[in-house]
Design an enzyme around this catalytic site. Structure first.
Site, mmCIF file in Angstrom:
data_model
loop_
_atom_site.group_PDB
_atom_site.id
_atom_site.type_symbol
_atom_site.label_atom_id
_atom_site.label_comp_id
_atom_site.label_asym_id
_atom_site.label_seq_id
_atom_site.Cartn_x
_atom_site.Cartn_y
_atom_site.Cartn_z
ATOM 1 N N GLY A 55 0.824 -1.203 0.000
ATOM 2 C CA GLY A 55 0.000 0.000 0.000
ATOM 3 C C GLY A 55 0.853 1.245 0.000
ATOM 4 N N CYS A 82 5.234 -6.037 1.750
ATOM 5 C CA CYS A 82 5.580 -4.613 1.754
ATOM 6 C C CYS A 82 4.873 -3.897 2.912
ATOM 7 C CB CYS A 82 5.263 -3.990 0.396
ATOM 8 S SG CYS A 82 6.102 -2.403 0.125
ATOM 9 N N TYR A 83 3.843 -3.093 2.648
ATOM 10 C CA TYR A 83 3.114 -2.447 3.746
ATOM 11 C C TYR A 83 2.570 -3.499 4.708
ATOM 12 C CZ TYR A 83 -0.213 0.519 6.244
ATOM 13 O OH TYR A 83 -0.905 1.195 7.227
ATOM 14 N N HIS A 168 8.095 -7.695 -3.482
ATOM 15 C CA HIS A 168 6.791 -8.038 -4.058
ATOM 16 C C HIS A 168 6.886 -9.350 -4.845
ATOM 17 C CE1 HIS A 168 4.475 -4.322 -3.238
ATOM 18 N NE2 HIS A 168 5.671 -3.755 -3.234
ATOM 19 N N GLU A 170 4.496 -10.932 -6.110
ATOM 20 C CA GLU A 170 3.399 -11.012 -7.081
ATOM 21 C C GLU A 170 3.752 -10.481 -8.458
ATOM 22 O OE1 GLU A 170 2.504 -7.151 -4.716
ATOM 23 O OE2 GLU A 170 3.609 -9.038 -4.487
ATOM 24 N N SER A 222 -16.368 -4.617 -29.594
ATOM 25 C CA SER A 222 -15.419 -3.846 -30.392
ATOM 26 C C SER A 222 -14.648 -4.716 -31.373
ATOM 27 C CB SER A 222 -14.417 -3.145 -29.464
ATOM 28 O OG SER A 222 -13.559 -4.096 -28.869
ATOM 29 N N ASP A 226 -11.176 -8.681 -25.346
ATOM 30 C CA ASP A 226 -12.011 -8.613 -24.152
ATOM 31 C C ASP A 226 -13.495 -8.661 -24.481
ATOM 32 O OD1 ASP A 226 -9.515 -8.195 -23.048
ATOM 33 O OD2 ASP A 226 -9.741 -6.019 -23.067
ATOM 34 N N LYS A 365 -5.371 -9.880 -18.782
ATOM 35 C CA LYS A 365 -5.477 -10.177 -20.210
ATOM 36 C C LYS A 365 -5.147 -11.630 -20.536
ATOM 37 C CE LYS A 365 -6.007 -7.513 -23.154
ATOM 38 N NZ LYS A 365 -7.206 -7.057 -23.895
#
Length: 509
Positions: A55, A82-83, A168, A170, A222, A226, A365
């Site tokens: 954070g 982290c935080y 991190h 992740e 579109s 997605d 994605k």
């Protein structure tokens, strides 16, 4: 409440959803909840593990984000990142201070042997992003990781199964970070590996059927990955109650409208609306990128609402919004900072006639591509490069007009042609041209020119949250540059963007 094997408490990191994504890659179901969620609600979910995210705040500041203290006493494994690490140390009697040397970017960390690092070498490349650090261990904790600048880069009370990392795991730049999170979820928390894209699709189809209550759904199609996956999912869920609408907003790539119509003609009863004049008129004179996005978002809704009036029973609008769109636009689960408005999120008007359906809202994605293949969409469609909802409007720097769009389309088409010819199209995450609307002096033949510049942007990524510029071969870049300058009127200079994300975003606007 339903059983959720891993609960993630969100303290506002831009990477919180990446934690969930990595845990899902280990086939473990998890959910993100706000950091302020009471311990009683967490207990009702019967979690087998809890993660505290990173954070932007500092634990020692007034008003710092805090958890309900009994969460640390539930008795299940806990991982702070982290935080989250600093908060664990702060609440359990350690000390956290502003670091004399901030760490941002890659670092080499030395790990000690413990369950969290099972099957990992002692030396690892990780991603740091912190201005504070733990300077004193809480009671019963020991150091499990260190860098040159952070001797307490990881700490643990192994007996209570409380682990905390300054880096991190992740993000993709932490080379074996996914293994760290898998170790926590599977080996330490003993969560069952039951989550899959097939099970996600089944849950979404059932949810869409229940939530739409027999009413029709207008799908904004579109032709991109997605929206195509959303349309396929909705078609499975509600059949002929789906009204797929393709809006040609005049901001598409070369021949895009014709390609979309030909691809979907045999799959769905596609309705095509030519609204190019409407969009270009609304964008006339506008140069601010945030205003562009909001104008385009509102214009889409106006066009969809006008089309909806021609049909009875439409109560919902379906969009292909993904999590990177959401996390950069608004704070969803916690106090994350807004990076930019997305036309599907921050660009929507406050009042709409439709309720929104966004079944991909918490996917990345690559997960959407996996879902597309699961739903039977062809690989050619599923592996198209991402294309922004606002289209070329955010790739023309400054005012959007017909002449700029034609120039950009021609340059962009050449880039994509050369990437496919050389075999690099599938090797990069995303590639496109940006019309800078910056003129520079050149020479063609014996004549002086003063024309526009085009920037080439090509990045490598797995999820769009972080990205590194692609190391395209020089001969390929030379070929693209030569063709653009020779074939596109009004361009005399081509440059290559070597900025990663962060600090830049993938799109220029």
């Amino acid at each position: 409440m339903k059983h959720v094997p891993i609960i993630i408490l969100d303290f506002g990191s831009q990477y919180t959803q990446l934690i969930a994504r990595r845990i899902r890659e280990a086939h473990v179901y998890c959910e993100i909840v706000p950091f302020s969620t009471p311990a009683s609600d967490i207990i009702k979910c019967n979690p087998q593990g809890i993660v505290l995210s990173g954070g932007p705040a500092s634990v020692y500041e007034d008003g710092a984000y805090m958890i309900d203290r009994p969460i640390l006493e539930i008795g299940v494994p806990i991982l702070g990142i982290c935080y989250g690490m600093q908060l664990i140390a702060h609440l359990l009697g350690g000390e956290v201070q502003s670091a004399s040397t901030h760490e941002y970017g890659k670092a080499e960390v030395t790990l000690t042997s413990c369950p969290l690092f099972d099957d990992l070498d002692a030396k690892q490349i990780v991603w740091m992003s912190h201005a504070d650090r733990v300077t004193k261990l809480p009671e019963r904790f020991s150091a499990i990781a260190a860098t040159a600048n952070a001797p307490l880069a990881g700490i643990a009370d192994i007996e209570r199964k409380i682990y905390a990392l300054q880096f991190h795991p992740e993000v993709a730049h932490t080379i074996n970070g996914a293994k760290v999170l898998s170790n926590f979820a599977v080996k330490i928390s003993k969560a069952k590996q039951e989550w899959s894209m097939r099970s996600f699709a089944a849950r979404q189809i059932e949810s869409i059927r229940e939530s739409t209550e027999g009413k029709k759904v207008l799908c904004a199609l579109s032709g991109g990955v997605d929206s195509s996956v959303v349309a396929a999912l909705l078609s499975r869920a509600i059949g002929d109650r789906l009204i797929p609408v393709f809006v040609d907003n005049g901001l598409l790539r070369l021949d895009e409208a014709q390609k979309v119509q030909s691809v979907f003609a045999a799959r769905l009863p596609l309705i095509t609306i030519d609204a190019a004049a409407i969009f270009l008129k609304k964008l006339s004179g506008v140069t601010d990128p945030e205003k562009k996005r909001k104008i385009i978002g509102r214009a889409f809704i106006e066009v969809f609402e006008a089309e909806a009036k021609k049909h009875s029973g439409i109560a919902y609008l379906a969009q292909g919004t993904l999590y990177p769109d959401v996390i950069e636009s608004v704070s969803v689960k916690g106090p994350s900072k807004t990076i930019k408005s997305h036309h599907n999120v921050g660009g929507l008007p406050e009042r709409m006639r439709f309720a929104l359906i966004e079944p991909l809202r918490e996917l990345f994605k690559d997960e959407v591509r996996e879902l597309g293949l699961e739903l039977g969409l062809p690989e050619e469609m599923v592996y198209r490069h991402p294309f922004p909802g606002p289209g070329l409007a955010v790739r023309v720097i400054g005012e959007v007009n017909q002449r700029s769009l034609e120039t950009l389309r021609a340059a962009d088409a050449i880039l994509l042609q050369e990437l496919k010819r050389s075999g690099f199209y599938r090797k990069v995450w995303q590639a496109f041209c940006v019309l800078l609307n910056v003129r520079s002096v050149g020479v063609m033949g014996d004549n002086r020119t003063y024309e526009n510049a085009v920037a080439i942007r090509a990045v490598e990524s797995s999820d769009g949250m972080t990205a590194a510029f692609a190391h395209l071969p020089h001969d390929l870049l030379e070929s693209v540059s030569r063709r653009i300058i020779n074939e596109v009127s009004g361009v005399n200079r081509v440059v290559y963007d070597v900025t990663s994300k962060p600090p830049g975003t993938i799109e220029w606007e």
